[in-house]
Design an enzyme around this catalytic site. Structure first.
Site, PDB file in Angstrom:
ATOM      1  N   HIS A  71      34.269  79.236  88.974  1.00 24.02           N
ATOM      2  CA  HIS A  71      33.827  80.051  90.105  1.00 24.02           C
ATOM      3  C   HIS A  71      34.071  79.268  91.397  1.00 24.02           C
ATOM      4  O   HIS A  71      33.179  78.644  91.959  1.00 24.02           O
ATOM      5  CB  HIS A  71      32.354  80.425  89.969  1.00 24.02           C
ATOM      6  CG  HIS A  71      31.927  81.525  90.894  1.00 24.02           C
ATOM      7  ND1 HIS A  71      31.261  82.647  90.473  1.00 24.02           N
ATOM      8  CD2 HIS A  71      32.082  81.677  92.236  1.00 24.02           C
ATOM      9  CE1 HIS A  71      31.018  83.442  91.503  1.00 24.02           C
ATOM     10  NE2 HIS A  71      31.499  82.862  92.591  1.00 24.02           N
TER      11      HIS A  71
ATOM     12  N   GLU B 131      37.131  86.050  90.723  1.00 24.62           N
ATOM     13  CA  GLU B 131      37.952  86.580  91.806  1.00 24.62           C
ATOM     14  C   GLU B 131      39.340  85.935  91.826  1.00 24.62           C
ATOM     15  O   GLU B 131      39.733  85.237  92.763  1.00 24.62           O
ATOM     16  CB  GLU B 131      37.245  86.443  93.148  1.00 24.62           C
ATOM     17  CG  GLU B 131      35.997  87.303  93.190  1.00 24.62           C
ATOM     18  CD  GLU B 131      35.319  87.398  94.544  1.00 24.62           C
ATOM     19  OE1 GLU B 131      34.587  88.374  94.762  1.00 24.62           O
ATOM     20  OE2 GLU B 131      35.523  86.496  95.379  1.00 24.62           O
TER      21      GLU B 131
END
Length: 431
Positions: free
Chosen positions: A112, A157
């Site tokens: 992350h 993402e």
């Protein structure tokens, strides 16, 4: 109240660097502490989730939530190249077991944003060697903890670098025209601080010195990504999925992407089509073997024939400049579902606001839209609100408030908000 199936996962999300504190072997710790740092403040102890995770997970569970998405910190587990810290893997084992002991399904993210410092010195997220290094890290983690992790998000993402590259290009174009530059935060779903050209040049020079590399070769996960770097990310994801499935085929594997509800007014259709291709569609060949897809959405963007239509002065905005538009989540889910026929988990959705009534309103309206998507036959199996705790929002520091739980960082005392109760009540109403 609309009732969800008992198997539906209601939860919240965090990221290790943003909540744990003292992540001293990571690249972002380095960047927070260099001269001329673009970070408005340092992460320091953050909200001490590393030591207080039991308290935080217990608050989540007691509210009625049944799942928790969090990340393991690569920089803790492999603080130097090829050397794994057994104490850290045991820390995360205890954390995951505590989730299970409290009826909370762990959704674990392996990367992350933050990376080991040594990885950036080795070439970072534009280097082919990162595929090998990430695969080795994943193999170690899953070999140790695989039986405890029903869901794994390999990379958070994965498209973020492409979005950052786009806004930096737009920013430079605006600077060249000497026009007013809007905050970049309204254009990318991560806390970044776009400063003057001279400040950024000083920052990159200092960063290059800190990592011992040419600043032009600095490639953290938050740096603008080339097409080559975009492919590296997908290779890392494919490698991770391969490793995970070899060790434990029962684990559900996916990744997450930052997605806007792109809306076209007459004349804006081609622009919207191009953006959807850049942000989502061109990744489809690399994720076809995944078990689920993680949707991360915070707002919409509207386009006309001349480009993005900026919100007017009467538009409700969040603390990071996003339009308050709860139905954006359903819009994104519907678009994704046209191209993705497997399970969807909303792995992030939230709002930066110090007024919790706004958060409550966002949750209620967005969840109603999500329910409609399920009623339409879309396979949405979970909703993770960002974030469980008010936390360190990258270059913006601690000012934006995303949490369901407030934290007094002077004392580290937790104060659950009404929004946590509202979300927990939704989970409790499942049938």
């Amino acid at each position: 109240m609309k009732k969800f199936n008992r198997k539906f996962m209601f939860g919240a999300a965090t990221a290790a660097h943003q909540v744990e504190g003292n992540n001293k072997n990571s690249d972002f710790w380095v960047l927070e502490n260099i001269p001329g740092s673009l970070y408005k403040e340092k992460s320091l102890d953050a909200v001490d989730h590393y030591n207080r995770y039991k308290e935080d997970i217990k608050i989540l569970a007691d509210a009625g939530l049944n799942s928790y998405r969090f990340s393991l910190e690569w920089a803790r587990i492999e603080p130097s190249k090829g050397n794994f810290d057994k104490n850290e893997i045991e820390h995360y084992r205890d954390m995951i077991n505590f989730c299970h002991d409290n009826g909370v399904t762990p959704i674990v993210t392996l990367h992350h944003f933050s990376s080991p410092r040594w990885l950036i010195s080795e070439g970072g997220w534009e280097s082919e060697t990162t595929v090998e290094y990430f695969g080795r890290y994943c193999k170690y983690v899953v070999s140790e903890l695989g039986e405890l992790m029903p869901y794994i998000c390999t990379i958070n993402e994965a498209n973020m670098g492409v979005q950052i590259a786009r806004i930096m290009k737009e920013y430079q174009a605006k600077m060249a025209k000497a026009t007013k530059v809007q905050s970049a935060n309204a254009d990318v779903q991560v806390g970044i601080n776009v400063d003057s050209q001279s400040s950024m040049e000083k920052y990159y020079r200092a960063a290059g010195e800190a990592f011992g590399i040419d600043p032009r070769k600095l490639h953290t996960f938050h740096d603008p990504r080339t097409e080559h770097g975009d492919l590296i990310i997908m290779k890392c994801h494919e490698k991770a999925r391969e490793v995970i499935k070899e060790i434990n085929p029962e684990i559900k594997v996916g990744l997450t992407m930052s997605l806007y509800d792109y809306q076209a007014q007459p004349g804006g259709e081609e622009l919207v089509k191009k953006l959807w291709d850049e942000d989502f569609l061109h990744y489809l060949p690399y994720i076809q073997e995944d078990d689920f897809f993680g949707v991360q959405n915070y707002t919409r963007k509207v386009f006309g024939p001349n480009g993005k239509i900026e919100p007017d002065e009467n538009t409700r905005l969040s603390e990071v400049g996003n339009e308050f538009y709860p139905l954006s989540l359903a819009g994104v889910i519907r678009f994704v579902a046209k191209h993705w026929k497997k399970s969807i988990i909303v792995t992030e959705h939230g709002i930066a606001t110090s007024n919790d009534k706004d958060r409550v309103e966002l949750i209620e309206e967005a969840i109603a839209g999500l329910y409609d998507c399920i009623e339409e036959g879309i396979d949405v199996i979970g909703y993770m609100h960002w974030s469980l705790l008010d936390n360190f929002e990258w270059q913006l520091g601690y000012t934006p408030k995303f949490g369901l739980i407030a934290v007094d960082r002077a004392t580290q005392i937790r104060y659950p908000k009404e929004s946590l109760t509202i979300l927990g009540n939704m989970s409790n109403s499942r049938f």
